[in-house]
Motif scaffolding. Sequence first.
Motif, PDB file in Angstrom:
ATOM      1  N   MET A 171      27.888  63.579  56.624  1.00  0.00           N
ATOM      2  CA  MET A 171      27.784  62.821  55.386  1.00  0.00           C
ATOM      3  C   MET A 171      26.355  62.303  55.174  1.00  0.00           C
ATOM      4  O   MET A 171      25.926  62.171  54.051  1.00  0.00           O
ATOM      5  N   LEU A 172      25.677  62.021  56.279  1.00  0.00           N
ATOM      6  CA  LEU A 172      24.308  61.518  56.171  1.00  0.00           C
ATOM      7  C   LEU A 172      23.381  62.544  55.518  1.00  0.00           C
ATOM      8  O   LEU A 172      22.507  62.173  54.732  1.00  0.00           O
ATOM      9  N   ASP A 173      23.592  63.824  55.796  1.00  0.00           N
ATOM     10  CA  ASP A 173      22.767  64.862  55.165  1.00  0.00           C
ATOM     11  C   ASP A 173      22.950  64.861  53.652  1.00  0.00           C
ATOM     12  O   ASP A 173      21.988  64.990  52.897  1.00  0.00           O
ATOM     13  N   LEU A 174      24.192  64.702  53.209  1.00  0.00           N
ATOM     14  CA  LEU A 174      24.477  64.657  51.776  1.00  0.00           C
ATOM     15  C   LEU A 174      23.833  63.419  51.145  1.00  0.00           C
ATOM     16  O   LEU A 174      23.228  63.503  50.072  1.00  0.00           O
ATOM     17  N   ALA A 175      23.949  62.287  51.821  1.00  0.00           N
ATOM     18  CA  ALA A 175      23.326  61.057  51.315  1.00  0.00           C
ATOM     19  C   ALA A 175      21.806  61.211  51.259  1.00  0.00           C
ATOM     20  O   ALA A 175      21.166  60.794  50.285  1.00  0.00           O
ATOM     21  N   ARG A 176      21.246  61.822  52.277  1.00  0.00           N
ATOM     22  CA  ARG A 176      19.786  62.057  52.305  1.00  0.00           C
ATOM     23  C   ARG A 176      19.371  62.929  51.113  1.00  0.00           C
ATOM     24  O   ARG A 176      18.362  62.659  50.454  1.00  0.00           O
ATOM     25  N   GLU A 177      20.163  63.952  50.848  1.00  0.00           N
ATOM     26  CA  GLU A 177      19.879  64.837  49.709  1.00  0.00           C
ATOM     27  C   GLU A 177      19.912  64.056  48.397  1.00  0.00           C
ATOM     28  O   GLU A 177      19.054  64.236  47.525  1.00  0.00           O
ATOM     29  N   ALA A 178      20.904  63.178  48.243  1.00  0.00           N
ATOM     30  CA  ALA A 178      21.016  62.388  47.014  1.00  0.00           C
ATOM     31  C   ALA A 178      19.847  61.418  46.870  1.00  0.00           C
ATOM     32  O   ALA A 178      19.266  61.292  45.785  1.00  0.00           O
ATOM     33  N   ILE A 179      19.483  60.743  47.947  1.00  0.00           N
ATOM     34  CA  ILE A 179      18.363  59.798  47.897  1.00  0.00           C
ATOM     35  C   ILE A 179      17.066  60.522  47.558  1.00  0.00           C
ATOM     36  O   ILE A 179      16.283  60.068  46.709  1.00  0.00           O
ATOM     37  N   THR A 180      16.841  61.670  48.176  1.00  0.00           N
ATOM     38  CA  THR A 180      15.632  62.460  47.895  1.00  0.00           C
ATOM     39  C   THR A 180      15.605  62.902  46.438  1.00  0.00           C
ATOM     40  O   THR A 180      14.578  62.794  45.759  1.00  0.00           O
ATOM     41  N   ALA A 181      16.743  63.376  45.933  1.00  0.00           N
ATOM     42  CA  ALA A 181      16.814  63.835  44.541  1.00  0.00           C
ATOM     43  C   ALA A 181      16.579  62.682  43.569  1.00  0.00           C
ATOM     44  O   ALA A 181      15.881  62.849  42.555  1.00  0.00           O
ATOM     45  N   LEU A 182      17.150  61.513  43.866  1.00  0.00           N
ATOM     46  CA  LEU A 182      16.917  60.348  43.008  1.00  0.00           C
ATOM     47  C   LEU A 182      15.438  59.985  42.983  1.00  0.00           C
ATOM     48  O   LEU A 182      14.874  59.714  41.917  1.00  0.00           O
ATOM     49  N   LYS A 183      14.796  59.994  44.152  1.00  0.00           N
ATOM     50  CA  LYS A 183      13.359  59.710  44.218  1.00  0.00           C
ATOM     51  C   LYS A 183      12.573  60.739  43.410  1.00  0.00           C
ATOM     52  O   LYS A 183      11.665  60.378  42.648  1.00  0.00           O
ATOM     53  N   ASP A 184      12.918  62.021  43.587  1.00  0.00           N
ATOM     54  CA  ASP A 184      12.218  63.094  42.876  1.00  0.00           C
ATOM     55  C   ASP A 184      12.338  62.950  41.359  1.00  0.00           C
ATOM     56  O   ASP A 184      11.414  63.306  40.626  1.00  0.00           O
ATOM     57  N   HIS A 185      13.472  62.448  40.892  1.00  0.00           N
ATOM     58  CA  HIS A 185      13.700  62.269  39.452  1.00  0.00           C
ATOM     59  C   HIS A 185      13.234  60.893  38.955  1.00  0.00           C
ATOM     60  O   HIS A 185      13.273  60.627  37.755  1.00  0.00           O
ATOM     61  N   GLY A 186      12.839  60.016  39.874  1.00  0.00           N
ATOM     62  CA  GLY A 186      12.403  58.682  39.482  1.00  0.00           C
ATOM     63  C   GLY A 186      13.536  57.843  38.919  1.00  0.00           C
ATOM     64  O   GLY A 186      13.323  57.032  38.017  1.00  0.00           O
ATOM     65  N   LEU A 187      14.751  58.020  39.462  1.00  0.00           N
ATOM     66  CA  LEU A 187      15.931  57.318  38.950  1.00  0.00           C
ATOM     67  C   LEU A 187      16.546  56.420  40.010  1.00  0.00           C
ATOM     68  O   LEU A 187      16.360  56.633  41.208  1.00  0.00           O
ATOM     69  N   THR A 188      17.315  55.440  39.536  1.00  0.00           N
ATOM     70  CA  THR A 188      18.014  54.528  40.431  1.00  0.00           C
ATOM     71  C   THR A 188      19.522  54.731  40.325  1.00  0.00           C
ATOM     72  O   THR A 188      20.021  55.290  39.356  1.00  0.00           O
ATOM     73  N   VAL A 189      20.230  54.226  41.341  1.00  0.00           N
ATOM     74  CA  VAL A 189      21.689  54.366  41.398  1.00  0.00           C
ATOM     75  C   VAL A 189      22.310  53.053  41.849  1.00  0.00           C
ATOM     76  O   VAL A 189      21.666  52.245  42.530  1.00  0.00           O
ATOM     77  N   CYS A 190      23.564  52.841  41.450  1.00  0.00           N
ATOM     78  CA  CYS A 190      24.343  51.706  41.935  1.00  0.00           C
ATOM     79  C   CYS A 190      25.794  52.144  42.060  1.00  0.00           C
ATOM     80  O   CYS A 190      26.170  53.219  41.588  1.00  0.00           O
ATOM     81  N   THR A 191      26.584  51.303  42.694  1.00  0.00           N
ATOM     82  CA  THR A 191      27.990  51.630  42.886  1.00  0.00           C
ATOM     83  C   THR A 191      28.885  50.478  42.442  1.00  0.00           C
ATOM     84  O   THR A 191      28.457  49.322  42.395  1.00  0.00           O
ATOM     85  N   CYS A 192      30.130  50.821  42.155  1.00  0.00           N
ATOM     86  CA  CYS A 192      31.184  49.845  41.914  1.00  0.00           C
ATOM     87  C   CYS A 192      32.414  50.405  42.620  1.00  0.00           C
ATOM     88  O   CYS A 192      32.935  51.452  42.220  1.00  0.00           O
ATOM     89  N   GLU A 193      32.847  49.725  43.672  1.00  0.00           N
ATOM     90  CA  GLU A 193      33.850  50.305  44.556  1.00  0.00           C
ATOM     91  C   GLU A 193      35.078  49.428  44.728  1.00  0.00           C
ATOM     92  O   GLU A 193      34.960  48.223  44.894  1.00  0.00           O
ATOM     93  N   SER A 194      36.208  50.098  44.721  1.00  0.00           N
ATOM     94  CA  SER A 194      37.464  49.440  45.028  1.00  0.00           C
ATOM     95  C   SER A 194      37.973  49.983  46.360  1.00  0.00           C
ATOM     96  O   SER A 194      37.663  49.431  47.405  1.00  0.00           O
ATOM     97  N   LEU A 195      38.668  51.110  46.368  1.00  0.00           N
ATOM     98  CA  LEU A 195      39.279  51.599  47.608  1.00  0.00           C
ATOM     99  C   LEU A 195      38.270  51.888  48.708  1.00  0.00           C
ATOM    100  O   LEU A 195      38.627  51.834  49.885  1.00  0.00           O
ATOM    101  N   THR A 196      37.036  52.184  48.372  1.00  0.00           N
ATOM    102  CA  THR A 196      36.024  52.479  49.393  1.00  0.00           C
ATOM    103  C   THR A 196      35.356  51.218  49.937  1.00  0.00           C
ATOM    104  O   THR A 196      34.633  51.290  50.926  1.00  0.00           O
TER     105      THR A 196
END
Length: 156
Positions: A1-26
């Motif tokens: 799962m860490l590899d997938l998260a790393r890919e997402a973080i890298t892609a967000l940085k490359d696009h200059g975008l931010t992310v947030c979450t809103c979680e219930s069951l997780t």
Amino acid sequence: MLDLAREAITALKDHGLTVCTCESLTGGLICATLVDVPGASKVVRGGLITYQTDTKPLLAGVDAALIEAKGVVSAEIAAAMAEGARKRLQADIAVSATGMASPGEPDEPPAGTVFVGVASAKGTHTIPLTLTGTRAEIRQKTVKTAIKAILTELTL
């Protein structure tokens, strides 16, 4: 799962975008998985944990009447959670997760019924899931789907 998260973080940085979450069951696992990646603080704005029903309106601004009409385990609530988090945390992309990780009351959806929401400037959509496994497995599969949804949003 860490590899997938790393890919997402890298892609967000490359696009200059931010992310947030809103979680219930997780219960914060999506955000925690993302911030396991060094440098995530450059793109992860934060997360809202709206585990109990009344916290969805309180923290994410989800309309209580919508909850009453649709129930918390629904595509509409997943969408509203993502939209509310995106607005409140001022992120470019928000992902949300609501669902049942283990059996509940007879009138509730069955375990494994999950909805992931995604909100961005491109719009809002949801991903319905019917998952199997233990409580922990259902939660982990939801996290994986949510992180993949971030990557998909970046390629649309």
